[in-house]
Design a protein around this motif. Structure first.
Motif, PDB file in Angstrom:
ATOM      1  N   ARG A  21      23.625   3.086 -15.484  1.00 57.40           N
ATOM      2  CA  ARG A  21      24.352   1.893 -15.906  1.00 57.40           C
ATOM      3  C   ARG A  21      23.411   0.724 -16.157  1.00 57.40           C
ATOM      4  O   ARG A  21      22.217   0.777 -15.827  1.00 57.40           O
ATOM      5  N   LYS A  22      23.962  -0.336 -16.698  1.00 56.93           N
ATOM      6  CA  LYS A  22      23.180  -1.533 -16.987  1.00 56.93           C
ATOM      7  C   LYS A  22      22.487  -2.004 -15.719  1.00 56.93           C
ATOM      8  O   LYS A  22      23.101  -2.128 -14.661  1.00 56.93           O
ATOM      9  N   GLY A  23      21.203  -2.256 -15.816  1.00 55.71           N
ATOM     10  CA  GLY A  23      20.403  -2.632 -14.657  1.00 55.71           C
ATOM     11  C   GLY A  23      19.535  -1.507 -14.142  1.00 55.71           C
ATOM     12  O   GLY A  23      18.648  -1.732 -13.322  1.00 55.71           O
ATOM     13  N   SER A  24      19.791  -0.273 -14.640  1.00 56.27           N
ATOM     14  CA  SER A  24      18.983   0.877 -14.237  1.00 56.27           C
ATOM     15  C   SER A  24      17.761   1.000 -15.128  1.00 56.27           C
ATOM     16  O   SER A  24      17.773   0.604 -16.296  1.00 56.27           O
ATOM     17  N   LYS A  25      16.706   1.591 -14.561  1.00 55.07           N
ATOM     18  CA  LYS A  25      15.522   1.883 -15.371  1.00 55.07           C
ATOM     19  C   LYS A  25      15.752   3.151 -16.176  1.00 55.07           C
ATOM     20  O   LYS A  25      15.489   3.214 -17.362  1.00 55.07           O
ATOM     21  N   ASN A  26      16.172   4.184 -15.529  1.00 60.00           N
ATOM     22  CA  ASN A  26      16.607   5.436 -16.160  1.00 60.00           C
ATOM     23  C   ASN A  26      17.868   5.861 -15.406  1.00 60.00           C
ATOM     24  O   ASN A  26      18.871   5.172 -15.468  1.00 60.00           O
ATOM     25  N   ASP A  27      17.791   6.978 -14.697  1.00 66.07           N
ATOM     26  CA  ASP A  27      18.811   7.275 -13.702  1.00 66.07           C
ATOM     27  C   ASP A  27      18.360   6.643 -12.398  1.00 66.07           C
ATOM     28  O   ASP A  27      17.217   6.820 -11.974  1.00 66.07           O
ATOM     29  N   ASP A  28      19.239   5.928 -11.742  1.00 59.58           N
ATOM     30  CA  ASP A  28      18.927   5.295 -10.469  1.00 59.58           C
ATOM     31  C   ASP A  28      19.988   5.654  -9.445  1.00 59.58           C
ATOM     32  O   ASP A  28      21.107   6.055  -9.793  1.00 59.58           O
ATOM     33  N   ILE A  29      19.636   5.477  -8.182  1.00 58.10           N
ATOM     34  CA  ILE A  29      20.557   5.732  -7.083  1.00 58.10           C
ATOM     35  C   ILE A  29      21.164   4.412  -6.622  1.00 58.10           C
ATOM     36  O   ILE A  29      20.467   3.399  -6.511  1.00 58.10           O
ATOM     37  N   TYR A  30      22.448   4.451  -6.356  1.00 57.96           N
ATOM     38  CA  TYR A  30      23.194   3.267  -5.928  1.00 57.96           C
ATOM     39  C   TYR A  30      23.887   3.543  -4.598  1.00 57.96           C
ATOM     40  O   TYR A  30      24.330   4.662  -4.334  1.00 57.96           O
ATOM     41  N   GLY A  31      23.955   2.509  -3.768  1.00 54.57           N
ATOM     42  CA  GLY A  31      24.724   2.593  -2.537  1.00 54.57           C
ATOM     43  C   GLY A  31      26.177   2.247  -2.810  1.00 54.57           C
ATOM     44  O   GLY A  31      26.488   1.386  -3.642  1.00 54.57           O
ATOM     45  N   VAL A  32      27.071   2.910  -2.106  1.00 51.92           N
ATOM     46  CA  VAL A  32      28.511   2.710  -2.292  1.00 51.92           C
ATOM     47  C   VAL A  32      29.133   2.368  -0.948  1.00 51.92           C
ATOM     48  O   VAL A  32      28.837   3.008   0.065  1.00 51.92           O
ATOM     49  N   VAL A  33      29.982   1.369  -0.927  1.00 56.62           N
ATOM     50  CA  VAL A  33      30.751   1.049   0.279  1.00 56.62           C
ATOM     51  C   VAL A  33      32.141   0.609  -0.151  1.00 56.62           C
ATOM     52  O   VAL A  33      32.302  -0.075  -1.164  1.00 56.62           O
ATOM     53  N   LYS A  34      33.140   1.061   0.594  1.00 55.07           N
ATOM     54  CA  LYS A  34      34.527   0.699   0.305  1.00 55.07           C
ATOM     55  C   LYS A  34      34.807  -0.646   0.959  1.00 55.07           C
ATOM     56  O   LYS A  34      34.864  -0.765   2.180  1.00 55.07           O
ATOM     57  N   THR A  35      34.969  -1.647   0.140  1.00 54.43           N
ATOM     58  CA  THR A  35      35.145  -2.996   0.650  1.00 54.43           C
ATOM     59  C   THR A  35      36.397  -3.079   1.519  1.00 54.43           C
ATOM     60  O   THR A  35      37.475  -2.678   1.091  1.00 54.43           O
ATOM     61  N   PRO A  36      36.273  -3.586   2.739  1.00 52.53           N
ATOM     62  CA  PRO A  36      37.429  -3.629   3.647  1.00 52.53           C
ATOM     63  C   PRO A  36      38.540  -4.527   3.115  1.00 52.53           C
ATOM     64  O   PRO A  36      38.287  -5.555   2.473  1.00 52.53           O
ATOM     65  N   LEU A  37      39.768  -4.118   3.392  1.00 51.97           N
ATOM     66  CA  LEU A  37      40.923  -4.982   3.180  1.00 51.97           C
ATOM     67  C   LEU A  37      41.193  -5.689   4.505  1.00 51.97           C
ATOM     68  O   LEU A  37      41.475  -5.045   5.510  1.00 51.97           O
TER      69      LEU A  37
ATOM     70  N   ASN B  51      31.986 -10.362   1.397  1.00 56.89           N
ATOM     71  CA  ASN B  51      32.089  -8.981   0.917  1.00 56.89           C
ATOM     72  C   ASN B  51      33.368  -8.309   1.411  1.00 56.89           C
ATOM     73  O   ASN B  51      33.331  -7.240   2.017  1.00 56.89           O
ATOM     74  N   GLN B  52      34.490  -8.929   1.145  1.00 60.15           N
ATOM     75  CA  GLN B  52      35.752  -8.373   1.606  1.00 60.15           C
ATOM     76  C   GLN B  52      36.897  -8.854   0.716  1.00 60.15           C
ATOM     77  O   GLN B  52      36.783  -9.860   0.010  1.00 60.15           O
ATOM     78  N   PHE B  53      37.979  -8.077   0.748  1.00 59.66           N
ATOM     79  CA  PHE B  53      39.214  -8.491   0.107  1.00 59.66           C
ATOM     80  C   PHE B  53      40.117  -9.087   1.187  1.00 59.66           C
ATOM     81  O   PHE B  53      40.398  -8.439   2.197  1.00 59.66           O
ATOM     82  N   LEU B  54      40.588 -10.300   0.962  1.00 61.56           N
ATOM     83  CA  LEU B  54      41.384 -11.005   1.961  1.00 61.56           C
ATOM     84  C   LEU B  54      42.793 -11.258   1.438  1.00 61.56           C
ATOM     85  O   LEU B  54      42.991 -11.708   0.312  1.00 61.56           O
ATOM     86  N   HIS B  55      43.775 -10.944   2.290  1.00 60.19           N
ATOM     87  CA  HIS B  55      45.171 -11.276   1.994  1.00 60.19           C
ATOM     88  C   HIS B  55      45.705 -12.113   3.142  1.00 60.19           C
ATOM     89  O   HIS B  55      45.689 -11.680   4.300  1.00 60.19           O
ATOM     90  N   LYS B  56      46.169 -13.327   2.820  1.00 62.74           N
ATOM     91  CA  LYS B  56      46.694 -14.218   3.846  1.00 62.74           C
ATOM     92  C   LYS B  56      48.207 -14.085   3.925  1.00 62.74           C
ATOM     93  O   LYS B  56      48.919 -14.301   2.951  1.00 62.74           O
TER      94      LYS B  56
END
Length: 749
Positions: free
Chosen positions: A451-467, A555-560
């Motif tokens: 994807r955009k920002g990669s040099k070629n193929d790059d490895i990315y970290g993934v985290v499921k943003t908490p609700l 780094n979170q989704f907030l519902h009040k």
């Protein structure tokens, strides 16, 4: 869309030994003897999938060919070469040139649209797909392209919960991809991955990519930084931490002699014990490339056993790679162009015959997973519930997209399951593939992308943003509307949690994100001395993602959530809503029963109060008859509440007659609000001065039932009253009833 390149890599270049592997059928080349030597040389490089060399030679050959057909053919091959090395912009330009010059195969127009889509130029891509559809109305690929591009726009506007971050510590200027967990399962702080970086054992240049051969590298997380709130894969107390927020050691070769060789190695996975390593190896000897195979090795101390080829079925030469294992190691998933493949590459599953000690003849995962194009990089979730894989044949955002599907007990797609696109930002318009998750949850992991920002193929970290949720509100007096300082608010959850806070001087209270969990039903209890206790409800069950606000700094989704509550002061009479009686009668009508039902929770929430139930009339009629009628009505109300389980000695019935005209207080919102001037008492003299239509309203306001707290020190003298004394069919619920809505109890006489 480096599709054929990925196929070559099966994870690693297997297709280079099969000239048609991963290619569109473009039988447009003249017999070699009729070609100019520069053109023939260029075509040879193209057919050998030496794309970096082919581009240079094809551009030279462009000046040696004559005629629109020949020139458009060369232009198309240049475009294909750029597509295979992930240079989408140049591929787009050359496809367009080929189309404008009249290239005879409509695939050029389709690939032109694909290249626009792969660069995220979605509106332009839709127009290009529509042009292809106009010329090829029966080709489903046009409609799939249009609909999936529209979906991509929607997904970009509404991202999923995942956060995807570049792994700067792991990536190089080469191709880095296909991560997999290694090391101790309890830690999950070590990974292996495939790379073409300069340190690779295979030093020769790969003709497809122009880089080094593939090898397997290893890296470990050296230090954990504080992550955001949530649950990790190991224990419920762990925090969710994006792999990109950790410090990773400099990647090094997994092994320089046994595992990694001068051939290609890559796309590897450990078994459940993290003892045996399944890897893809594509043999290269004296510049000759052979097929890819799956091999198995084991680390003994500091040394590795010589890898042995995994034989699947009876075909010892089958071209296979990209292994994935079920959590119990009983099933092996892999990619191949053999075994009756339906598309270019398909995903298969095989089981191990322990008696014969062989992997059985594999089964194609079927049309829910495999398409007429390419499927790669299978991964089985830690709980064995889902298959994740990459495909460019299913509706996606462009290039390879990552999908998942529910598996049945047999390891095949479940009968009613359908492929799910993981949407943005897991997927982009570029190639996204090789997703793996830590542990048994889909919360933390890695993926590969160019994807955009990669040099070629790059490895990315993934985290499921908490609700996360916060619950707040203001406690006020129902009489004055003013805040009640230091009110006590208790929160009880359906998950067994219980928390108490005090409101501040302004009546404001808050339960922060550490006290509110997802998927819980909550009950709130509001208390303050000299006020009636009240309750409220709220829930965190089934809250749509659109209701949350993303907070970048956290780094979170907030519902009040908000629950404001008015408490009734015990010294003031509380008007009950909608207690209706027929003319000159005291039998309870259905509306009156529903209104009186609202008193029951008040009495239960305030078990120490004794109340006086009071019925009023208007001024019409003589005083004695009004006193008798109002007393009968008050007695009827008390009797009904006794039948609902309220102790008789907690209530006093009192007929008020016309002795206490109602006072229209400031902010009055009950029956007739806006028609009667605030600050006036509805006496007979005042009412007779009103217009006729307002006189009837005022009289109805006076015909009310209310209750007043006499004391708050009640102690039960006997056991509980049978609350089932009344048939539930006799009760008509009114969802709009409640003591705080300030509606009047209205009588007809």
């Amino acid at each position: 869309m480096r599709i054929p390149y990925l196929g070559v890599l099966l994870v690693v270049f297997s297709i280079s030994v099969f000239p048609a592997f991963g290619q569109e059928n473009t039988d447009d080349t003249e017999p070699k003897e009729k070609l100019h030597k520069d053109v023939e040389k260029a075509y040879d490089a193209y057919d050998a999938q030496e794309y970096t060399l082919a581009i240079e030679l094809l551009k030279t050959a462009l000046g040696e060919v004559r005629g629109r057909d020949d020139k458009s053919t060369v232009l198309f091959k240049i475009a294909e070469s750029y597509r295979n090395i992930n240079d989408y912009k140049n591929a787009e330009n050359y496809y367009l040139k080929a189309v404008k010059l009249g290239y005879k195969d409509p695939i050029a127009q389709l690939h032109y649209a694909d290249m626009l889509k792969a660069q995220g130029e979605y509106e332009e891509a839709i127009v290009a797909y529509q042009d292809f559809k106009q010329e090829n109305p029966t080709d489903r690929r046009a409609e799939i392209g249009i609909e999936s591009t529209k979906k991509a726009i929607e997904w970009m506007d509404s991202p999923s919960r995942y956060q995807v971050d570049l792994m700067k510590d792991l990536n190089s200027t080469g191709y880095d991809f296909s991560p997999s967990y290694a090391g101790k399962r309890a830690d999950d702080n070590e990974i292996i991955f495939t790379s073409t970086r300069e340190e690779s054992v295979g030093k020769k240049e790969d003709g497809w990519t122009g880089g080094s051969f593939m090898d397997i590298y290893v890296s470990s997380a050296e230090r954990k930084e504080k992550g955001r709130r949530g649950r990790g894969a190991s224990t419920d107390e762990d925090e969710l931490v994006s792999p990109a927020s950790l410090k990773w050691s400099t990647p090094k070769l997994l092994d320089e002699e046994i595992v990694n060789t001068k051939s290609h190695e890559g796309s590897a996975v450990f078994d459940s014990r993290r003892k045996e390593l399944y890897l893809t190896r594509c043999l290269v000897e004296k510049d000759k490339k052979f097929g890819c195979g799956i091999y198995i090795s084991e680390k003994l101390g500091v040394n590795w056993k010589e890898p042995e080829q995994v034989i699947i079925g009876t075909d010892t030469s089958a071209n296979v790679g990209q292994p994935a294992l079920s959590p119990d190691d009983s099933r092996l998933y892999f990619v191949s162009d053999e075994f009756n493949t339906k598309g270019v590459h398909d995903i298969f599953m095989t089981t191990f015959d322990r008696r014969a000690k062989i992997w059985k003849t594999p089964t194609n995962l079927g049309s829910k997973v495999n398409t007429d194009r390419e499927e790669y990089y299978p991964f089985i979730s830690g709980d064995g519930q889902y298959l994740y894989w990459a495909s460019n044949g299913l509706p996606g955002m462009g290039g390879l997209d990552i999908f998942r599907i529910k598996l049945g007990e047999d390891g095949m797609p479940a009968p009613n399951a359908e492929a799910e696109n993981l949407e943005y930002p897991i997927n982009t318009s570029f190639d996204d593939f090789g997703l793996v998750f830590q542990g048994t949850k889909d919360e933390v992991g890695f993926l590969s992308s160019n994807r955009k920002g990669s040099k070629n193929d790059d490895i990315y970290g993934v985290v499921k943003t908490p609700l996360v949720f916060e619950l707040e509100g203001v406690v006020t007096s129902s009489k004055t509307g003013l805040p009640i300082p230091q009110a006590t608010v208790k929160l009880d959850g359906s998950n067994g949690t219980s928390v108490v806070v005090n409101a501040d001087k302004d009546g404001y209270y808050i339960f922060d994100k550490d006290k509110i969990d997802a998927d819980v039903q909550y009950t709130l209890t509001f208390e303050k001395a000299k006020f009636l206790t009240n309750t409220g409800n709220t829930t965190t069950i089934g809250v749509d993602l659109s209701a949350f606000e993303y907070i970048p700094s956290a780094n979170q989704f907030l519902h009040k959530l908000q629950v404001n509550k008015a408490l009734d002061p015990i010294e003031e009479p509380i008007v009950l809503p909608n207690v209706f009686f027929d003319l000159a009668k005291w039998d309870l009508r259905p509306e009156a029963r529903a209104a009186l039902d609202s008193v029951v929770p008040i009495m239960k929430n305030n078990p120490t109060i004794v109340i006086e139930l009071r019925s009023h009339t208007d001024y019409r009629g003589d005083n004695k008859s009004n006193d008798v009628l109002s007393q009968h009505r008050a007695d009827t109300c008390v009797s009904y509440l006794v039948s609902k389980g309220i102790a008789a000695d907690r209530m006093v019935a009192r007929g008020m007659g016309e002795t206490e005209p109602f006072n229209i207080q400031e902010g009055y919102k009950g029956y007739g609000a806006g028609q009667l001037e605030e600050g006036n008492r509805l006496t007979e003299a005042y009412i007779k001065r009103l217009p006729p239509e307002k006189q009837e309203v005022a009289n109805q306001v006076n015909r009310r039932t209310d209750f007043k707290v006499l004391r708050d020190d009640y102690v039960p003298a006997a056991g509980p009253v049978d609350q089932d004394a009344v048939d539930p069919k006799d009760i008509i619920a009114d969802k709009n009833s409640g003591v705080n809505n300030a509606l009047l109890v209205i009588f007809t006489s």
